[in-house]
Scaffold this motif. Structure first.
Motif, PDB file in Angstrom:
ATOM      1  N   ARG A 118       0.846  -1.172   0.000  1.00  0.00           N
ATOM      2  CA  ARG A 118       0.000   0.000   0.000  1.00  0.00           C
ATOM      3  C   ARG A 118       0.898   1.244   0.000  1.00  0.00           C
ATOM      4  NH1 ARG A 118      -5.138   0.047   3.915  1.00  0.00           N
ATOM      5  NH2 ARG A 118      -5.243  -1.987   2.871  1.00  0.00           N
ATOM      6  N   ASP A 119       0.789   2.034  -1.042  1.00  0.00           N
ATOM      7  CA  ASP A 119       1.679   3.170  -1.247  1.00  0.00           C
ATOM      8  C   ASP A 119       0.974   4.510  -1.060  1.00  0.00           C
ATOM      9  OD1 ASP A 119       3.305   1.488  -4.008  1.00  0.00           O
ATOM     10  OD2 ASP A 119       3.864   1.537  -1.889  1.00  0.00           O
ATOM     11  N   PHE A 120       1.724   5.482  -0.614  1.00  0.00           N
ATOM     12  CA  PHE A 120       1.232   6.833  -0.432  1.00  0.00           C
ATOM     13  C   PHE A 120       0.926   7.480  -1.781  1.00  0.00           C
ATOM     14  CE2 PHE A 120       0.819  10.950   1.452  1.00  0.00           C
ATOM     15  CZ  PHE A 120       1.399  11.832   0.562  1.00  0.00           C
ATOM     16  N   VAL A 121      -0.170   8.234  -1.828  1.00  0.00           N
ATOM     17  CA  VAL A 121      -0.538   8.982  -3.036  1.00  0.00           C
ATOM     18  C   VAL A 121      -0.512  10.485  -2.764  1.00  0.00           C
ATOM     19  CG1 VAL A 121      -2.333   9.421  -4.744  1.00  0.00           C
ATOM     20  CG2 VAL A 121      -1.963   7.091  -3.897  1.00  0.00           C
ATOM     21  N   ALA A 122      -1.284  10.917  -1.758  1.00  0.00           N
ATOM     22  CA  ALA A 122      -1.403  12.348  -1.479  1.00  0.00           C
ATOM     23  C   ALA A 122      -1.890  12.545  -0.056  1.00  0.00           C
ATOM     24  CB  ALA A 122      -2.372  13.003  -2.459  1.00  0.00           C
ATOM     25  N   ALA A 123      -1.588  13.722   0.489  1.00  0.00           N
ATOM     26  CA  ALA A 123      -2.059  14.054   1.828  1.00  0.00           C
ATOM     27  C   ALA A 123      -2.326  15.548   1.924  1.00  0.00           C
ATOM     28  CB  ALA A 123      -1.048  13.641   2.894  1.00  0.00           C
ATOM     29  N   ILE A 124      -3.207  15.899   2.865  1.00  0.00           N
ATOM     30  CA  ILE A 124      -3.522  17.301   3.137  1.00  0.00           C
ATOM     31  C   ILE A 124      -3.537  17.503   4.644  1.00  0.00           C
ATOM     32  CG2 ILE A 124      -6.018  16.861   2.962  1.00  0.00           C
ATOM     33  CD1 ILE A 124      -6.235  19.739   1.758  1.00  0.00           C
ATOM     34  N   GLY A 125      -2.819  18.502   5.100  1.00  0.00           N
ATOM     35  CA  GLY A 125      -2.659  18.739   6.524  1.00  0.00           C
ATOM     36  C   GLY A 125      -3.913  19.299   7.175  1.00  0.00           C
ATOM     37  N   TRP A 126      -3.941  19.153   8.502  1.00  0.00           N
ATOM     38  CA  TRP A 126      -5.124  19.559   9.243  1.00  0.00           C
ATOM     39  C   TRP A 126      -5.138  21.043   9.555  1.00  0.00           C
ATOM     40  CZ3 TRP A 126      -4.890  21.764  14.126  1.00  0.00           C
ATOM     41  CH2 TRP A 126      -3.631  21.698  14.778  1.00  0.00           C
ATOM     42  N   SER A 127      -3.987  21.694   9.602  1.00  0.00           N
ATOM     43  CA  SER A 127      -3.965  23.078  10.050  1.00  0.00           C
ATOM     44  C   SER A 127      -4.017  24.059   8.883  1.00  0.00           C
ATOM     45  CB  SER A 127      -2.735  23.344  10.914  1.00  0.00           C
ATOM     46  OG  SER A 127      -1.558  23.031  10.217  1.00  0.00           O
ATOM     47  N   ALA A 128      -2.954  24.167   8.121  1.00  0.00           N
ATOM     48  CA  ALA A 128      -2.889  25.158   7.049  1.00  0.00           C
ATOM     49  C   ALA A 128      -3.265  24.589   5.687  1.00  0.00           C
ATOM     50  CB  ALA A 128      -1.490  25.757   6.981  1.00  0.00           C
ATOM     51  N   GLY A 129      -3.664  23.338   5.663  1.00  0.00           N
ATOM     52  CA  GLY A 129      -4.061  22.734   4.403  1.00  0.00           C
ATOM     53  C   GLY A 129      -2.905  22.422   3.476  1.00  0.00           C
ATOM     54  N   PHE A 130      -1.728  22.263   4.055  1.00  0.00           N
ATOM     55  CA  PHE A 130      -0.561  21.883   3.258  1.00  0.00           C
ATOM     56  C   PHE A 130      -0.834  20.568   2.538  1.00  0.00           C
ATOM     57  CE2 PHE A 130       3.789  21.565   2.100  1.00  0.00           C
ATOM     58  CZ  PHE A 130       4.179  20.245   2.283  1.00  0.00           C
ATOM     59  N   THR A 131      -0.438  20.505   1.261  1.00  0.00           N
ATOM     60  CA  THR A 131      -0.624  19.278   0.485  1.00  0.00           C
ATOM     61  C   THR A 131       0.704  18.717   0.026  1.00  0.00           C
ATOM     62  OG1 THR A 131      -0.917  20.532  -1.562  1.00  0.00           O
ATOM     63  CG2 THR A 131      -2.906  19.972  -0.325  1.00  0.00           C
ATOM     64  N   TYR A 132       0.715  17.407  -0.150  1.00  0.00           N
ATOM     65  CA  TYR A 132       1.927  16.722  -0.598  1.00  0.00           C
ATOM     66  C   TYR A 132       1.518  15.540  -1.460  1.00  0.00           C
ATOM     67  CZ  TYR A 132       6.579  14.684  -0.501  1.00  0.00           C
ATOM     68  OH  TYR A 132       7.799  14.190  -0.855  1.00  0.00           O
ATOM     69  N   TYR A 133       2.286  15.305  -2.548  1.00  0.00           N
ATOM     70  CA  TYR A 133       1.953  14.256  -3.495  1.00  0.00           C
ATOM     71  C   TYR A 133       3.170  13.397  -3.779  1.00  0.00           C
ATOM     72  CZ  TYR A 133      -1.995  17.361  -4.456  1.00  0.00           C
ATOM     73  OH  TYR A 133      -3.112  18.156  -4.338  1.00  0.00           O
ATOM     74  N   THR A 134       2.917  12.136  -4.067  1.00  0.00           N
ATOM     75  CA  THR A 134       3.980  11.314  -4.589  1.00  0.00           C
ATOM     76  C   THR A 134       4.298  11.782  -6.009  1.00  0.00           C
ATOM     77  OG1 THR A 134       4.731   9.024  -4.819  1.00  0.00           O
ATOM     78  CG2 THR A 134       2.514   9.511  -5.596  1.00  0.00           C
ATOM     79  N   ASP A 135       5.536  11.610  -6.428  1.00  0.00           N
ATOM     80  CA  ASP A 135       5.988  12.185  -7.696  1.00  0.00           C
ATOM     81  C   ASP A 135       5.152  11.735  -8.889  1.00  0.00           C
ATOM     82  OD1 ASP A 135       9.580  12.253  -6.979  1.00  0.00           O
ATOM     83  OD2 ASP A 135       7.958  13.641  -6.476  1.00  0.00           O
ATOM     84  N   SER A 136       4.709  10.494  -8.883  1.00  0.00           N
ATOM     85  CA  SER A 136       4.042   9.940 -10.061  1.00  0.00           C
ATOM     86  C   SER A 136       2.668  10.557 -10.320  1.00  0.00           C
ATOM     87  CB  SER A 136       3.913   8.421  -9.931  1.00  0.00           C
ATOM     88  OG  SER A 136       3.103   8.083  -8.820  1.00  0.00           O
ATOM     89  N   VAL A 137       2.104  11.266  -9.345  1.00  0.00           N
ATOM     90  CA  VAL A 137       0.777  11.848  -9.551  1.00  0.00           C
ATOM     91  C   VAL A 137       0.796  13.375  -9.567  1.00  0.00           C
ATOM     92  CG1 VAL A 137      -0.232   9.827  -8.422  1.00  0.00           C
ATOM     93  CG2 VAL A 137       0.029  11.965  -7.124  1.00  0.00           C
ATOM     94  N   LYS A 138       1.944  13.966  -9.322  1.00  0.00           N
ATOM     95  CA  LYS A 138       2.029  15.432  -9.302  1.00  0.00           C
ATOM     96  C   LYS A 138       1.593  16.012 -10.643  1.00  0.00           C
ATOM     97  CE  LYS A 138       5.660  15.966  -5.827  1.00  0.00           C
ATOM     98  NZ  LYS A 138       7.080  16.311  -5.569  1.00  0.00           N
ATOM     99  N   GLY A 139       0.762  17.033 -10.573  1.00  0.00           N
ATOM    100  CA  GLY A 139       0.253  17.664 -11.782  1.00  0.00           C
ATOM    101  C   GLY A 139      -0.960  16.977 -12.363  1.00  0.00           C
ATOM    102  N   ARG A 140      -1.296  15.781 -11.860  1.00  0.00           N
ATOM    103  CA  ARG A 140      -2.471  15.045 -12.372  1.00  0.00           C
ATOM    104  C   ARG A 140      -3.551  14.897 -11.300  1.00  0.00           C
ATOM    105  NH1 ARG A 140      -2.082   9.829 -13.845  1.00  0.00           N
ATOM    106  NH2 ARG A 140      -0.391   9.346 -12.394  1.00  0.00           N
ATOM    107  N   PHE A 141      -3.142  14.706 -10.051  1.00  0.00           N
ATOM    108  CA  PHE A 141      -4.088  14.497  -8.953  1.00  0.00           C
ATOM    109  C   PHE A 141      -4.114  15.724  -8.053  1.00  0.00           C
ATOM    110  CE2 PHE A 141      -3.780   9.538  -8.587  1.00  0.00           C
ATOM    111  CZ  PHE A 141      -4.034   9.444  -9.947  1.00  0.00           C
ATOM    112  N   THR A 142      -5.283  15.985  -7.467  1.00  0.00           N
ATOM    113  CA  THR A 142      -5.432  17.080  -6.515  1.00  0.00           C
ATOM    114  C   THR A 142      -6.225  16.603  -5.307  1.00  0.00           C
ATOM    115  OG1 THR A 142      -5.438  18.728  -8.298  1.00  0.00           O
ATOM    116  CG2 THR A 142      -6.239  19.429  -6.141  1.00  0.00           C
ATOM    117  N   ILE A 143      -5.647  16.764  -4.130  1.00  0.00           N
ATOM    118  CA  ILE A 143      -6.354  16.430  -2.892  1.00  0.00           C
ATOM    119  C   ILE A 143      -6.932  17.715  -2.312  1.00  0.00           C
ATOM    120  CG2 ILE A 143      -4.273  16.629  -1.456  1.00  0.00           C
ATOM    121  CD1 ILE A 143      -5.402  14.327   0.259  1.00  0.00           C
TER     122      ILE A 143
END
Length: 124
Positions: free
Chosen positions: A45-70
């Motif tokens: 099970r691999d990480f895809v994307a996450a969004i933080g609880w406070s400032a809404g910081f987002t982070y993506y795995t490289d393979s989905v950057k520019g294609r996926f939005t959390i």
């Protein structure tokens, strides 16, 4: 504990789009970092994307950057994953995960709350 239910998966052709939803109950999501993971057959099970609880910081795995939005809508207690330009290699069961007060993290072991998963299949 928070109860998570994913929806929105399905079969789509390569290049198409899907939007996954993760609806929560039991607790408000405003204090939870939310993440999407995926698991293909025979793989971890691999990480895809996450969004933080406070400032809404987002982070993506490289393979989905520019294609996926959390994104998240705390008023609806729901997190979304918009997936565009889908590729056959995106085929997997997608899981929503939540952890209270966690800084954005790619390690699945840091998340205690999981949904049941939704299947995404991308045909070539």
């Amino acid at each position: 504990q928070v109860h998570l239910v994913e929806s929105g998966g399905g079969l789509v052709q390569a290049g198409g789009s899907l939007r996954l939803s993760c609806a929560a109950s039991g607790r408000t999501l405003s204090t939870y970092t939310m993440a999407w993971f995926r698991q293909a057959p025979g793989k971890e099970r691999d990480f895809v994307a996450a969004i933080g609880w406070s400032a809404g910081f987002t982070y993506y795995t490289d393979s989905v950057k520019g294609r996926f939005t959390i994104s998240r809508d705390n008023a609806k207690n729901t997190v979304y994953l918009q997936m565009n330009s889908l590729k056959p290699e995106d085929t997997a069961v997608y899981y929503c995960a939540a952890q209270r007060y966690l800084s954005v993290d790619v390690d699945r072991l840091k998340y205690d709350n999981w949904g049941q998963g939704t299947q995404v299949t991308v045909s070539s």
